[in-house]
Design a protein around this motif. Structure first.
Motif, PDB file in Angstrom:
ATOM      1  N   GLY A 150      -6.143  -3.314  14.082  1.00 30.92           N
ATOM      2  CA  GLY A 150      -4.975  -4.051  13.602  1.00 30.92           C
ATOM      3  C   GLY A 150      -5.361  -5.258  12.766  1.00 30.92           C
ATOM      4  N   VAL A 151      -6.415  -5.965  13.185  1.00 35.68           N
ATOM      5  CA  VAL A 151      -6.885  -7.128  12.427  1.00 35.68           C
ATOM      6  C   VAL A 151      -7.404  -6.696  11.056  1.00 35.68           C
ATOM      7  N   ILE A 152      -8.170  -5.617  11.034  1.00 33.83           N
ATOM      8  CA  ILE A 152      -8.735  -5.125   9.768  1.00 33.83           C
ATOM      9  C   ILE A 152      -7.624  -4.718   8.802  1.00 33.83           C
ATOM     10  N   GLU A 153      -6.644  -3.944   9.297  1.00 33.72           N
ATOM     11  CA  GLU A 153      -5.578  -3.489   8.411  1.00 33.72           C
ATOM     12  C   GLU A 153      -4.728  -4.660   7.927  1.00 33.72           C
ATOM     13  N   ALA A 154      -4.557  -5.680   8.786  1.00 36.56           N
ATOM     14  CA  ALA A 154      -3.745  -6.836   8.410  1.00 36.56           C
ATOM     15  C   ALA A 154      -4.366  -7.601   7.254  1.00 36.56           C
ATOM     16  N   LEU A 155      -5.682  -7.781   7.296  1.00 35.68           N
ATOM     17  CA  LEU A 155      -6.368  -8.569   6.272  1.00 35.68           C
ATOM     18  C   LEU A 155      -6.616  -7.789   4.983  1.00 35.68           C
ATOM     19  N   VAL A 156      -6.921  -6.511   5.123  1.00 40.25           N
ATOM     20  CA  VAL A 156      -7.296  -5.718   3.946  1.00 40.25           C
ATOM     21  C   VAL A 156      -6.083  -5.139   3.226  1.00 40.25           C
ATOM     22  N   ILE A 157      -5.102  -4.647   3.965  1.00 41.16           N
ATOM     23  CA  ILE A 157      -3.994  -3.907   3.377  1.00 41.16           C
ATOM     24  C   ILE A 157      -2.640  -4.586   3.566  1.00 41.16           C
ATOM     25  N   VAL A 158      -2.293  -4.888   4.800  1.00 41.03           N
ATOM     26  CA  VAL A 158      -0.912  -5.234   5.138  1.00 41.03           C
ATOM     27  C   VAL A 158      -0.420  -6.497   4.449  1.00 41.03           C
ATOM     28  N   THR A 159      -1.177  -7.589   4.547  1.00 42.85           N
ATOM     29  CA  THR A 159      -0.681  -8.873   4.059  1.00 42.85           C
ATOM     30  C   THR A 159      -0.324  -8.860   2.572  1.00 42.85           C
ATOM     31  N   PRO A 160      -1.241  -8.492   1.657  1.00 42.38           N
ATOM     32  CA  PRO A 160      -0.857  -8.525   0.231  1.00 42.38           C
ATOM     33  C   PRO A 160       0.276  -7.567  -0.114  1.00 42.38           C
ATOM     34  N   PHE A 161       0.286  -6.368   0.507  1.00 38.76           N
ATOM     35  CA  PHE A 161       1.358  -5.424   0.198  1.00 38.76           C
ATOM     36  C   PHE A 161       2.704  -5.927   0.715  1.00 38.76           C
ATOM     37  N   GLU A 162       2.708  -6.525   1.896  1.00 36.41           N
ATOM     38  CA  GLU A 162       3.973  -6.997   2.448  1.00 36.41           C
ATOM     39  C   GLU A 162       4.492  -8.230   1.712  1.00 36.41           C
ATOM     40  N   VAL A 163       3.608  -9.055   1.193  1.00 35.76           N
ATOM     41  CA  VAL A 163       4.055 -10.182   0.376  1.00 35.76           C
ATOM     42  C   VAL A 163       4.844  -9.673  -0.818  1.00 35.76           C
ATOM     43  N   VAL A 164       4.298  -8.679  -1.513  1.00 38.95           N
ATOM     44  CA  VAL A 164       4.978  -8.103  -2.674  1.00 38.95           C
ATOM     45  C   VAL A 164       6.278  -7.418  -2.246  1.00 38.95           C
ATOM     46  N   LYS A 165       6.224  -6.650  -1.180  1.00 37.53           N
ATOM     47  CA  LYS A 165       7.408  -5.928  -0.711  1.00 37.53           C
ATOM     48  C   LYS A 165       8.545  -6.883  -0.347  1.00 37.53           C
ATOM     49  N   ILE A 166       8.218  -7.933   0.384  1.00 41.46           N
ATOM     50  CA  ILE A 166       9.241  -8.880   0.834  1.00 41.46           C
ATOM     51  C   ILE A 166       9.818  -9.665  -0.337  1.00 41.46           C
ATOM     52  N   ARG A 167       8.977 -10.052  -1.296  1.00 41.76           N
ATOM     53  CA  ARG A 167       9.487 -10.767  -2.475  1.00 41.76           C
ATOM     54  C   ARG A 167      10.473  -9.886  -3.245  1.00 41.76           C
ATOM     55  N   LEU A 168      10.180  -8.577  -3.321  1.00 37.29           N
ATOM     56  CA  LEU A 168      11.091  -7.662  -4.013  1.00 37.29           C
ATOM     57  C   LEU A 168      12.371  -7.446  -3.218  1.00 37.29           C
ATOM     58  N   GLN A 169      12.248  -7.308  -1.900  1.00 34.32           N
ATOM     59  CA  GLN A 169      13.415  -7.023  -1.068  1.00 34.32           C
ATOM     60  C   GLN A 169      14.378  -8.193  -0.967  1.00 34.32           C
ATOM     61  N   GLN A 170      13.876  -9.416  -1.076  1.00 41.27           N
ATOM     62  CA  GLN A 170      14.757 -10.566  -0.912  1.00 41.27           C
ATOM     63  C   GLN A 170      15.605 -10.835  -2.155  1.00 41.27           C
ATOM     64  N   GLN A 171      15.256 -10.191  -3.267  1.00 41.66           N
ATOM     65  CA  GLN A 171      16.031 -10.357  -4.488  1.00 41.66           C
ATOM     66  C   GLN A 171      17.366  -9.629  -4.367  1.00 41.66           C
ATOM     67  N   LYS A 172      18.423 -10.303  -4.737  1.00 42.58           N
ATOM     68  CA  LYS A 172      19.754  -9.720  -4.652  1.00 42.58           C
ATOM     69  C   LYS A 172      20.362  -9.651  -6.047  1.00 42.58           C
ATOM     70  N   GLY A 173      20.950  -8.513  -6.352  1.00 38.22           N
ATOM     71  CA  GLY A 173      21.561  -8.354  -7.660  1.00 38.22           C
ATOM     72  C   GLY A 173      21.306  -6.973  -8.227  1.00 38.22           C
ATOM     73  N   LEU A 174      22.071  -6.631  -9.262  1.00 40.92           N
ATOM     74  CA  LEU A 174      21.986  -5.312  -9.868  1.00 40.92           C
ATOM     75  C   LEU A 174      21.204  -5.323 -11.179  1.00 40.92           C
ATOM     76  N   SER A 175      21.296  -6.415 -11.937  1.00 36.86           N
ATOM     77  CA  SER A 175      20.688  -6.454 -13.261  1.00 36.86           C
ATOM     78  C   SER A 175      19.212  -6.825 -13.184  1.00 36.86           C
ATOM     79  N   PRO A 176      18.330  -5.943 -13.652  1.00 39.77           N
ATOM     80  CA  PRO A 176      16.891  -6.241 -13.636  1.00 39.77           C
ATOM     81  C   PRO A 176      16.551  -7.489 -14.445  1.00 39.77           C
ATOM     82  N   ASP A 177      17.354  -7.768 -15.473  1.00 42.56           N
ATOM     83  CA  ASP A 177      17.082  -8.921 -16.327  1.00 42.56           C
ATOM     84  C   ASP A 177      17.229 -10.238 -15.582  1.00 42.56           C
ATOM     85  N   LEU A 178      18.046 -10.248 -14.529  1.00 42.63           N
ATOM     86  CA  LEU A 178      18.298 -11.472 -13.779  1.00 42.63           C
ATOM     87  C   LEU A 178      17.350 -11.650 -12.601  1.00 42.63           C
TER      88      LEU A 178
END
Length: 314
Positions: free
Chosen positions: A120-148
């Protein structure tokens, strides 16, 4: 009573077989359960009470942003799960080899627990953290227009984070992620093995292939304890990953401990378990799906090389 040779040594399933089985399970899991992950993230980031619950969050998201919004962040999520499960299953197999009894090939529950935590520690440092940062930043965006939207996609999001926050920005929330994943996998691997033995009398390397539904039952049960134990780490991880440093601005949360104390002080202790229900709706079924696929892949290998007494390739 003397044991025969077949009882003294257990065949070892190679780490690469387990890695492949985990990656295939991750692809299926991500495709099925992404909407629940989107809801979980939205609820955890909701500080104003805009969402009244799981179903209200889901219906509001669909109504205001369309059905496709429920699969926001699928690309990094699916890639993340595929790589994460491959690394988790493979590294756990490697770590367990260090705890196996050289004569019997058996491993104690303590050794299984430590191996799971390490994986779990290995996967958290190598894979999980950077991917989840990107995923969460994308998911928290609200709206329909990509331009906004600030982030136009996974690659653009990662590049923008590095440009604005430095490379370390992709590892925001690493400490709670390590604690969450380490604890989750320690519990999960130990529980999965225990349930396989108790419910189906299945032992690793015995050549017996579980039916998919049997693997799913064991996986589901094994996946229930982790979310309850690691709820605060998951909430803190999400908050730390979601916050971005604006030019000249200060970050609200300074680290894991500061975030826990701040959330408790401002929102109450219960806020540390926000999103628990959608986590329980996603993780146990996710583990059921993943193990249902992974055990079949491992089972095919065991059937060919174990049941027919063919020496295992390494």
């Amino acid at each position: 009573m003397a044991k025969n040779k077949s009882e003294e040594t257990k065949p070892v399933i190679p780490a690469y077989v387990k890695a492949i089985s985990g990656s295939l399970g991750g692809i299926v899991e991500a495709s099925c359960l992404q909407p629940i992950d989107v809801i979980k993230t939205r609820l955890q980031l909701d500080r104003t009470g805009a969402y009244k619950g799981i179903f209200h969050c889901g219906s509001t998201t669909v109504k205001t942003e369309g059905v496709r919004a429920m699969w926001k962040g699928l690309t990094p999520f699916a890639t993340h799960l595929t790589l994460k499960y491959a690394l988790r299953m493979g590294s756990n197999a490697v770590l367990q080899s260090g705890f196996k009894d050289p004569k019997t090939g058996k491993i104690s529950n303590g050794g299984r627990f430590v191996s799971g935590f390490g994986a779990g520690v290995i996967e958290a440092l190598v894979i999980v953290t950077p991917f989840e940062v990107v995923k969460i930043r994308l998911q928290q965006q609200k709206g329909l227009s990509p331009d906004l939207l600030k982030y136009k996609g996974p690659i653009h999001c990662a590049r923008l984070i590095i440009r604005e926050e430095g490379l370390r920005g992709l590892w925001s929330g690493a400490a709670p992620t390590v604690m969450r994943n380490g604890t989750n996998q320690a519990v999960m691997f130990t529980a999965k093995n225990t349930f396989d033995k108790l419910l189906w009398r299945k032992h690793e390397g015995d050549g017996k292939v579980l039916q998919p539904w049997q693997s799913m039952v064991s996986g589901f049960l094994a996946g229930t304890a982790g979310p309850v134990c690691t709820g605060p780490f998951d909430v803190v991880k999400t908050r730390l990953m979601a916050q971005s440093r604006e030019p000249g601005g200060e970050l609200k949360y300074k680290g894991m401990v500061h975030a826990i104390l701040t959330i408790r002080g401002e929102e109450g202790v219960r806020a540390l378990w926000k999103g628990l229900l959608p986590r329980l709706m996603r993780i146990p079924p996710g583990q059921a799906i993943m193990w249902g696929v992974a055990d079949q892949v491992i089972g095919l290998y065991e059937t060919k090389y174990v049941k027919d007494n063919i020496p295992l390739p390494v």
